[in-house]
Design a protein around this motif. Structure first.
Motif, PDB file in Angstrom:
ATOM      1  N   CYS A 136       0.854  -1.189   0.000  1.00 10.39           N
ATOM      2  CA  CYS A 136       0.000   0.000   0.000  1.00 10.39           C
ATOM      3  C   CYS A 136       0.887   1.235   0.000  1.00 10.39           C
ATOM      4  CB  CYS A 136      -0.950  -0.003   1.198  1.00 10.39           C
ATOM      5  SG  CYS A 136      -0.146   0.249   2.784  1.00 10.39           S
ATOM      6  N   LYS A 137       0.230   2.390  -0.188  1.00 10.07           N
ATOM      7  CA  LYS A 137       1.003   3.632  -0.258  1.00 10.07           C
ATOM      8  C   LYS A 137       0.215   4.763   0.379  1.00 10.07           C
ATOM      9  CE  LYS A 137       3.279   6.811  -3.493  1.00 10.07           C
ATOM     10  NZ  LYS A 137       3.629   7.076  -4.919  1.00 10.07           N
ATOM     11  N   VAL A 138       0.934   5.577   1.150  1.00 10.31           N
ATOM     12  CA  VAL A 138       0.398   6.831   1.678  1.00 10.31           C
ATOM     13  C   VAL A 138       1.167   7.936   0.978  1.00 10.31           C
ATOM     14  CG1 VAL A 138       0.058   8.245   3.729  1.00 10.31           C
ATOM     15  CG2 VAL A 138      -0.151   5.757   3.891  1.00 10.31           C
ATOM     16  N   GLY A 139       0.479   8.740   0.188  1.00 11.95           N
ATOM     17  CA  GLY A 139       1.151   9.718  -0.665  1.00 11.95           C
ATOM     18  C   GLY A 139       1.785  10.872   0.078  1.00 11.95           C
ATOM     19  N   ASP A 140       2.485  11.716  -0.662  1.00 12.72           N
ATOM     20  CA  ASP A 140       3.144  12.889  -0.095  1.00 12.72           C
ATOM     21  C   ASP A 140       2.117  13.768   0.622  1.00 12.72           C
ATOM     22  OD1 ASP A 140       5.379  11.933  -1.328  1.00 12.72           O
ATOM     23  OD2 ASP A 140       5.473  13.482  -2.884  1.00 12.72           O
ATOM     24  N   ARG A 141       2.451  14.182   1.836  1.00  9.78           N
ATOM     25  CA  ARG A 141       1.643  15.088   2.662  1.00  9.78           C
ATOM     26  C   ARG A 141       0.261  14.519   2.990  1.00  9.78           C
ATOM     27  NH1 ARG A 141       3.354  17.247  -1.550  1.00  9.78           N
ATOM     28  NH2 ARG A 141       1.242  17.591  -2.382  1.00  9.78           N
ATOM     29  N   ALA A 142       0.024  13.261   2.736  1.00  7.84           N
ATOM     30  CA  ALA A 142      -1.254  12.627   3.083  1.00  7.84           C
ATOM     31  C   ALA A 142      -1.276  12.305   4.575  1.00  7.84           C
ATOM     32  CB  ALA A 142      -1.463  11.371   2.255  1.00  7.84           C
ATOM     33  N   THR A 143      -2.488  12.050   5.084  1.00 10.43           N
ATOM     34  CA  THR A 143      -2.670  11.773   6.511  1.00 10.43           C
ATOM     35  C   THR A 143      -3.592  10.574   6.700  1.00 10.43           C
ATOM     36  OG1 THR A 143      -2.427  14.113   7.124  1.00 10.43           O
ATOM     37  CG2 THR A 143      -3.574  12.694   8.699  1.00 10.43           C
ATOM     38  N   THR A 144      -3.250   9.714   7.652  1.00  6.63           N
ATOM     39  CA  THR A 144      -4.192   8.694   8.106  1.00  6.63           C
ATOM     40  C   THR A 144      -4.588   9.022   9.536  1.00  6.63           C
ATOM     41  OG1 THR A 144      -2.506   7.186   8.974  1.00  6.63           O
ATOM     42  CG2 THR A 144      -3.097   6.944   6.650  1.00  6.63           C
ATOM     43  N   GLY A 145      -5.884   8.866   9.849  1.00  4.72           N
ATOM     44  CA  GLY A 145      -6.349   9.150  11.195  1.00  4.72           C
ATOM     45  C   GLY A 145      -5.942   8.067  12.168  1.00  4.72           C
ATOM     46  N   ALA A 146      -6.082   8.364  13.450  1.00  3.36           N
ATOM     47  CA  ALA A 146      -5.722   7.398  14.478  1.00  3.36           C
ATOM     48  C   ALA A 146      -6.531   6.119  14.310  1.00  3.36           C
ATOM     49  CB  ALA A 146      -5.973   7.990  15.862  1.00  3.36           C
ATOM     50  N   GLY A 147      -5.839   4.986  14.335  1.00  2.00           N
ATOM     51  CA  GLY A 147      -6.507   3.696  14.233  1.00  2.00           C
ATOM     52  C   GLY A 147      -6.940   3.308  12.835  1.00  2.00           C
ATOM     53  N   ALA A 194      -1.911  11.889  -2.602  1.00  2.00           N
ATOM     54  CA  ALA A 194      -1.165  12.993  -2.007  1.00  2.00           C
ATOM     55  C   ALA A 194      -2.121  14.041  -1.454  1.00  2.00           C
ATOM     56  CB  ALA A 194      -0.236  13.617  -3.042  1.00  2.00           C
ATOM     57  N   GLY A 195      -1.879  14.445  -0.215  1.00  3.61           N
ATOM     58  CA  GLY A 195      -2.663  15.490   0.420  1.00  3.61           C
ATOM     59  C   GLY A 195      -3.979  15.055   1.004  1.00  3.61           C
ATOM     60  N   ASP A 196      -4.420  13.824   0.760  1.00 11.58           N
ATOM     61  CA  ASP A 196      -5.697  13.348   1.275  1.00 11.58           C
ATOM     62  C   ASP A 196      -5.622  12.973   2.754  1.00 11.58           C
ATOM     63  OD1 ASP A 196      -6.993  13.675  -1.120  1.00 11.58           O
ATOM     64  OD2 ASP A 196      -7.784  11.630  -1.185  1.00 11.58           O
ATOM     65  N   VAL A 197      -6.820  12.909   3.369  1.00 13.31           N
ATOM     66  CA  VAL A 197      -6.944  12.424   4.737  1.00 13.31           C
ATOM     67  C   VAL A 197      -7.869  11.215   4.727  1.00 13.31           C
ATOM     68  CG1 VAL A 197      -7.673  12.954   7.089  1.00 13.31           C
ATOM     69  CG2 VAL A 197      -6.635  14.746   5.676  1.00 13.31           C
ATOM     70  N   TRP A 198      -7.345  10.062   5.192  1.00 11.47           N
ATOM     71  CA  TRP A 198      -8.161   8.842   5.251  1.00 11.47           C
ATOM     72  C   TRP A 198      -8.297   8.411   6.695  1.00 11.47           C
ATOM     73  CZ3 TRP A 198      -7.929   4.601   0.990  1.00 11.47           C
ATOM     74  CH2 TRP A 198      -8.092   5.188  -0.281  1.00 11.47           C
ATOM     75  N   VAL A 199      -9.522   7.959   7.056  1.00 16.87           N
ATOM     76  CA  VAL A 199      -9.771   7.508   8.419  1.00 16.87           C
ATOM     77  C   VAL A 199     -10.637   6.252   8.384  1.00 16.87           C
ATOM     78  CG1 VAL A 199      -9.656   9.864   9.343  1.00 16.87           C
ATOM     79  CG2 VAL A 199     -11.862   8.928   8.625  1.00 16.87           C
ATOM     80  N   GLY A 200     -10.697   5.550   9.531  1.00 17.63           N
ATOM     81  CA  GLY A 200     -11.641   4.462   9.693  1.00 17.63           C
ATOM     82  C   GLY A 200     -11.099   3.089   9.387  1.00 17.63           C
ATOM     83  N   VAL A 201     -12.000   2.101   9.539  1.00 18.59           N
ATOM     84  CA  VAL A 201     -11.685   0.691   9.309  1.00 18.59           C
ATOM     85  C   VAL A 201     -12.755   0.108   8.400  1.00 18.59           C
ATOM     86  CG1 VAL A 201     -11.297  -1.551  10.375  1.00 18.59           C
ATOM     87  CG2 VAL A 201     -10.643   0.524  11.605  1.00 18.59           C
ATOM     88  N   PRO A 202     -12.460  -0.223   7.151  1.00 20.04           N
ATOM     89  CA  PRO A 202     -11.203   0.095   6.474  1.00 20.04           C
ATOM     90  C   PRO A 202     -11.105   1.588   6.183  1.00 20.04           C
ATOM     91  CG  PRO A 202     -12.749  -0.821   4.916  1.00 20.04           C
ATOM     92  CD  PRO A 202     -13.414  -0.928   6.264  1.00 20.04           C
ATOM     93  N   ALA A 203      -9.919   2.092   6.015  1.00 19.27           N
ATOM     94  CA  ALA A 203      -9.717   3.527   5.825  1.00 19.27           C
ATOM     95  C   ALA A 203     -10.324   4.007   4.508  1.00 19.27           C
ATOM     96  CB  ALA A 203      -8.231   3.854   5.867  1.00 19.27           C
ATOM     97  N   LYS A 204     -11.011   5.164   4.612  1.00 22.42           N
ATOM     98  CA  LYS A 204     -11.623   5.791   3.442  1.00 22.42           C
ATOM     99  C   LYS A 204     -11.385   7.289   3.511  1.00 22.42           C
ATOM    100  CE  LYS A 204     -15.288   2.311   3.038  1.00 22.42           C
ATOM    101  NZ  LYS A 204     -16.754   2.076   3.043  1.00 22.42           N
ATOM    102  N   PRO A 205     -11.554   7.978   2.364  1.00 22.43           N
ATOM    103  CA  PRO A 205     -11.331   9.431   2.387  1.00 22.43           C
ATOM    104  C   PRO A 205     -12.277  10.124   3.359  1.00 22.43           C
ATOM    105  CG  PRO A 205     -11.439   8.614   0.137  1.00 22.43           C
ATOM    106  CD  PRO A 205     -11.865   7.492   1.015  1.00 22.43           C
TER     107      PRO A 205
END
Length: 306
Positions: A262-273, A284-295
């Motif tokens: 998998c890949k987390v792009g430049d300046r992207a963010t994943t939320g806790a958990g 790049a630049g997106d924020v993904w959260v949740g299980v499974p993670a989504k935008p």
């Protein structure tokens, strides 16, 4: 040490004896062959069976081949154990020289206790070399560094770290305390790996950080990225291992699980958990959260203001 072996060979060439023996003086009781000398100081034998202190044979020698051809056929097995000892050819009929070395150089390894002692000696030598090269190690006795590790000057190695062969650590890096770096790990200049972080075959770019409670296996972390506490690079799918890529300046939230590949792009963010499942890419630049993670969806009010 190579210098000791060179000294042994040099003495043999200069004096041309039947053999030149490497000698040492162990502390306390031992199981080495004890050197016997006559009144003039000439070596006249090696008494097997051990003893307490004294001068002993370290098991390394330079031999005259003609001497061995003459004497070896005459050597008889030990009556008690039936073993043939090469040291039996050392007697009053030959001419023998000796070169003494430190006990730490010549000590034998015959059991687990000996192995632990020899390992400790080598570990101290390795750490001393890094200290002499400008690496900062505040507690040398509390760090385990294997041979074959490259550490640049001004890197800081905190206590209770284990650094395996094949690791490269750049200038200004901080490792530990309680970090485990395994083969194939590369920390570029200024990268930081902290408490209870294990890295295996992973590159951390310049100034990237993974400070707490994480496993980073088969990964590539870009410059300035931050890996939050409890992050796992889940590299094993049950059959083979895959790679996780984290881009420059990315922020991986605490407790994130990244299922490789998998890949987390430049300046992207994943939320806790967040759980980024295998085959996914956080743009790049997106924020993904949740299980499974989504935008993470923007609120209607925020969308209207943009």
């Amino acid at each position: 040490r190579s210098q000791t072996i060179q000294a042994l060979i040099k003495r043999h060439r200069e004096t041309e004896p039947d053999a030149t023996l490497l000698l040492m003086r162990p502390p306390g009781r031992h199981r080495y062959g004890v050197i016997r000398r006559d009144a003039t100081g000439r070596i006249v034998g090696i008494q097997e069976g051990g003893g307490t202190g004294g001068e002993v044979f370290a098991g390394v020698a330079v031999w005259n081949c003609d001497f061995l051809r003459r004497r070896l056929p005459k050597v008889k097995p030990d009556e008690e154990k039936g073993e043939i000892h090469l040291t039996a050819v050392v007697d009053g009929d030959g001419r023998f020289e000796g070169v003494e070395c430190a006990y730490e150089e010549g000590m034998g390894v015959n059991d687990a206790s000996d192995l632990a002692a020899a390992t400790a000696i080598m570990r101290r030598r390795i750490i001393a070399q890094h200290l002499n090269n400008g690496v900062l190690i505040p507690a040398p006795d509390l760090v385990y560094i294997e041979d074959g590790v490259e550490i640049a000057p001004r890197a800081l190695i905190e206590p209770f770290c284990v650094i395996r062969r094949g690791v490269k650590i750049g200038a200004g890096c901080v490792v530990g305390p309680f970090s485990h770096l395994r083969a194939g790990t590369v920390l570029e200049d200024g990268a930081e790996v902290g408490n209870f972080v294990e890295c295996k075959k992973t590159r951390l770019g310049r100034r990237a950080k993974a400070k707490h409670l994480s496993y980073l296996g088969d990964g590539d972390v870009g410059e300035g990225a931050n890996i939050g506490a409890g992050t796992i690079f889940a590299n094993w799918d049950g059959r083979k291992k895959h790679k996780t890529v984290v881009g420059k300046g990315a922020f991986v939230g605490s407790g994130s699980l990244l299922g490789a590949p998998c890949k987390v792009g430049d300046r992207a963010t994943t939320g806790a958990g967040a759980v980024v499942t295998r085959g996914k890419e956080v743009p790049a630049g997106d924020v993904w959260v949740g299980v499974p993670a989504k935008p993470l969806k923007k609120s209607a009010a925020k969308e209207q203001t943009e």
